[in-house]
Scaffold this motif. Structure first.
Motif, PDB file in Angstrom:
ATOM      1  N   LEU A 225       1.436   8.452 -10.935  1.00  0.00           N
ATOM      2  CA  LEU A 225       2.073   7.810  -9.792  1.00  0.00           C
ATOM      3  C   LEU A 225       2.031   8.684  -8.547  1.00  0.00           C
ATOM      4  N   ASP A 226       2.105  10.002  -8.721  1.00  0.00           N
ATOM      5  CA  ASP A 226       2.093  10.874  -7.550  1.00  0.00           C
ATOM      6  C   ASP A 226       0.724  10.928  -6.869  1.00  0.00           C
TER       7      ASP A 226
ATOM      8  N   VAL B 261      -1.636   0.277 -13.174  1.00  0.00           N
ATOM      9  CA  VAL B 261      -1.712   0.974 -14.457  1.00  0.00           C
ATOM     10  C   VAL B 261      -1.915   2.459 -14.192  1.00  0.00           C
ATOM     11  N   SER B 262      -1.333   3.273 -15.067  1.00  0.00           N
ATOM     12  CA  SER B 262      -1.376   4.719 -14.893  1.00  0.00           C
ATOM     13  C   SER B 262      -1.619   5.396 -16.234  1.00  0.00           C
ATOM     14  N   VAL B 263      -2.456   6.414 -16.211  1.00  0.00           N
ATOM     15  CA  VAL B 263      -2.712   7.196 -17.420  1.00  0.00           C
ATOM     16  C   VAL B 263      -1.436   7.919 -17.846  1.00  0.00           C
ATOM     17  N   ARG B 264      -0.757   8.547 -16.902  1.00  0.00           N
ATOM     18  CA  ARG B 264       0.405   9.379 -17.214  1.00  0.00           C
ATOM     19  C   ARG B 264       1.700   8.590 -17.376  1.00  0.00           C
ATOM     20  N   GLU B 265       1.781   7.403 -16.808  1.00  0.00           N
ATOM     21  CA  GLU B 265       2.993   6.583 -16.888  1.00  0.00           C
ATOM     22  C   GLU B 265       2.656   5.222 -17.501  1.00  0.00           C
ATOM     23  N   PRO B 266       2.460   5.166 -18.822  1.00  0.00           N
ATOM     24  CA  PRO B 266       2.088   3.892 -19.446  1.00  0.00           C
ATOM     25  C   PRO B 266       3.160   2.814 -19.273  1.00  0.00           C
ATOM     26  N   TRP B 267       4.416   3.199 -19.051  1.00  0.00           N
ATOM     27  CA  TRP B 267       5.499   2.231 -18.846  1.00  0.00           C
ATOM     28  C   TRP B 267       5.285   1.410 -17.585  1.00  0.00           C
ATOM     29  N   LEU B 268       4.443   1.902 -16.662  1.00  0.00           N
ATOM     30  CA  LEU B 268       4.198   1.198 -15.408  1.00  0.00           C
ATOM     31  C   LEU B 268       3.504  -0.141 -15.648  1.00  0.00           C
ATOM     32  N   ASP B 269       2.754  -0.228 -16.739  1.00  0.00           N
ATOM     33  CA  ASP B 269       1.991  -1.432 -17.073  1.00  0.00           C
ATOM     34  C   ASP B 269       2.838  -2.353 -17.959  1.00  0.00           C
ATOM     35  N   THR B 270       3.980  -2.769 -17.431  1.00  0.00           N
ATOM     36  CA  THR B 270       4.880  -3.643 -18.177  1.00  0.00           C
ATOM     37  C   THR B 270       5.571  -4.597 -17.217  1.00  0.00           C
ATOM     38  N   ASP B 271       6.048  -5.696 -17.742  1.00  0.00           N
ATOM     39  CA  ASP B 271       6.792  -6.650 -16.927  1.00  0.00           C
ATOM     40  C   ASP B 271       8.290  -6.556 -17.209  1.00  0.00           C
ATOM     41  N   SER B 272       8.709  -5.497 -17.866  1.00  0.00           N
ATOM     42  CA  SER B 272      10.108  -5.311 -18.231  1.00  0.00           C
ATOM     43  C   SER B 272      10.996  -5.263 -16.986  1.00  0.00           C
ATOM     44  N   PRO B 273      12.248  -5.746 -17.085  1.00  0.00           N
ATOM     45  CA  PRO B 273      13.165  -5.668 -15.956  1.00  0.00           C
ATOM     46  C   PRO B 273      13.561  -4.229 -15.616  1.00  0.00           C
TER      47      PRO B 273
ATOM     48  N   ARG C 116      11.389  -1.843 -15.247  1.00  0.00           N
ATOM     49  CA  ARG C 116      10.256  -1.251 -14.520  1.00  0.00           C
ATOM     50  C   ARG C 116      10.614  -0.792 -13.102  1.00  0.00           C
ATOM     51  N   PRO C 117      11.284  -1.614 -12.261  1.00  0.00           N
ATOM     52  CA  PRO C 117      11.612  -1.143 -10.905  1.00  0.00           C
ATOM     53  C   PRO C 117      12.466   0.128 -10.916  1.00  0.00           C
ATOM     54  N   LEU C 118      13.389   0.235 -11.865  1.00  0.00           N
ATOM     55  CA  LEU C 118      14.199   1.442 -11.967  1.00  0.00           C
ATOM     56  C   LEU C 118      13.329   2.638 -12.328  1.00  0.00           C
ATOM     57  N   LEU C 119      12.425   2.453 -13.279  1.00  0.00           N
ATOM     58  CA  LEU C 119      11.536   3.546 -13.675  1.00  0.00           C
ATOM     59  C   LEU C 119      10.628   3.965 -12.529  1.00  0.00           C
ATOM     60  N   VAL C 120      10.131   3.009 -11.751  1.00  0.00           N
ATOM     61  CA  VAL C 120       9.298   3.332 -10.581  1.00  0.00           C
ATOM     62  C   VAL C 120      10.101   4.204  -9.616  1.00  0.00           C
ATOM     63  N   ALA C 121      11.351   3.825  -9.367  1.00  0.00           N
ATOM     64  CA  ALA C 121      12.194   4.603  -8.453  1.00  0.00           C
ATOM     65  C   ALA C 121      12.432   6.015  -8.987  1.00  0.00           C
ATOM     66  N   ILE C 122      12.721   6.128 -10.268  1.00  0.00           N
ATOM     67  CA  ILE C 122      12.997   7.450 -10.860  1.00  0.00           C
ATOM     68  C   ILE C 122      11.766   8.346 -10.787  1.00  0.00           C
ATOM     69  N   PHE C 123      10.617   7.823 -11.204  1.00  0.00           N
ATOM     70  CA  PHE C 123       9.422   8.661 -11.196  1.00  0.00           C
ATOM     71  C   PHE C 123       8.959   8.967  -9.778  1.00  0.00           C
ATOM     72  N   GLY C 124       9.156   8.057  -8.852  1.00  0.00           N
ATOM     73  CA  GLY C 124       8.860   8.346  -7.445  1.00  0.00           C
ATOM     74  C   GLY C 124       9.725   9.482  -6.933  1.00  0.00           C
ATOM     75  N   TRP C 125      11.011   9.456  -7.310  1.00  0.00           N
ATOM     76  CA  TRP C 125      11.931  10.517  -6.912  1.00  0.00           C
ATOM     77  C   TRP C 125      11.497  11.859  -7.504  1.00  0.00           C
TER      78      TRP C 125
END
Length: 191
Positions: free
Chosen positions: A72-73, A97-109, A111-120
């Motif tokens: 993601l970075d 899709v990301s090699v290092r963050e496989p959770w990014l390739d999901t439609d789970s609710p 996901r937006p929280l995980l995107v925010a955390i990993f961005g931080w």
């Protein structure tokens, strides 16, 4: 239906290579059935990145079904920037899709929280890198070491200035005399 994936490869300096990213991303994209379109950039995430801009323009134009990154970075160092890019791609129905963050390739609710955390986390890494760099420079200064470029030769600056006065562009005069263009510009303003 478009089955192309924009494969975004980025390193910060020309002393680095995207080869590790390339192999992993090629496997990831092909395993998901996408045809890769490679976007390769050598630029710090903190600066303007024309290749990423082109990838995003292609996504907006509907030419990409997915965007693949090694991490993601690679997309953005700041939390807000990473979230904005991923959410824009989501709005465009372009899968990320990301090699290092496989959770990014999901439609789970979640996901937006995980995107925010990993961005931080990526933003914090950049902040720590800047802090370590500044501390190292300060330590070198305290030790009496010269930090930064050596001063430009006055003789070369005057010679480059004479070339500019004779009609040669600042960039060309700087190149011919081996001085930085910005240094020559400052010299000419003071002259």
């Amino acid at each position: 239906m478009n089955v192309s994936a924009g494969v975004y490869l980025r390193v910060s300096t020309d002393r680095q290579t995207v080869d590790n990213q390339r192999a992993d991303l090629d496997r990831l994209v092909r395993a998901r059935g996408y045809e890769p379109i490679v976007y390769e950039e050598v630029e710090s995430a903190a600066k303007a990145r024309p290749v990423l801009d082109r990838l995003l323009a292609d996504a907006r134009a509907g030419r990409l079904a997915a965007v693949a990154v090694w991490a993601l970075d690679r997309l953005h160092r700041s939390m807000i920037g990473a979230i904005q890019v991923v959410l824009e791609l989501d709005r465009l129905n372009v899968r990320v899709v990301s090699v290092r963050e496989p959770w990014l390739d999901t439609d789970s609710p979640v996901r937006p929280l995980l995107v925010a955390i990993f961005g931080w986390v990526a933003e914090q890494e950049r902040t720590r890198l800047i802090e370590r760099t500044k501390a190292g420079l300060e330590r070198a200064r305290r030790a009496g070491k010269r930090v930064g470029r050596p001063p430009a030769s006055s003789v070369l600056l005057h010679a480059a200035g004479d070339l500019v006065a004779a009609g040669v562009s600042v960039a060309e005069a700087a190149r011919r005399k081996g001085v930085a263009r910005s240094t020559l510009q400052r010299f000419l303003r003071r002259r």
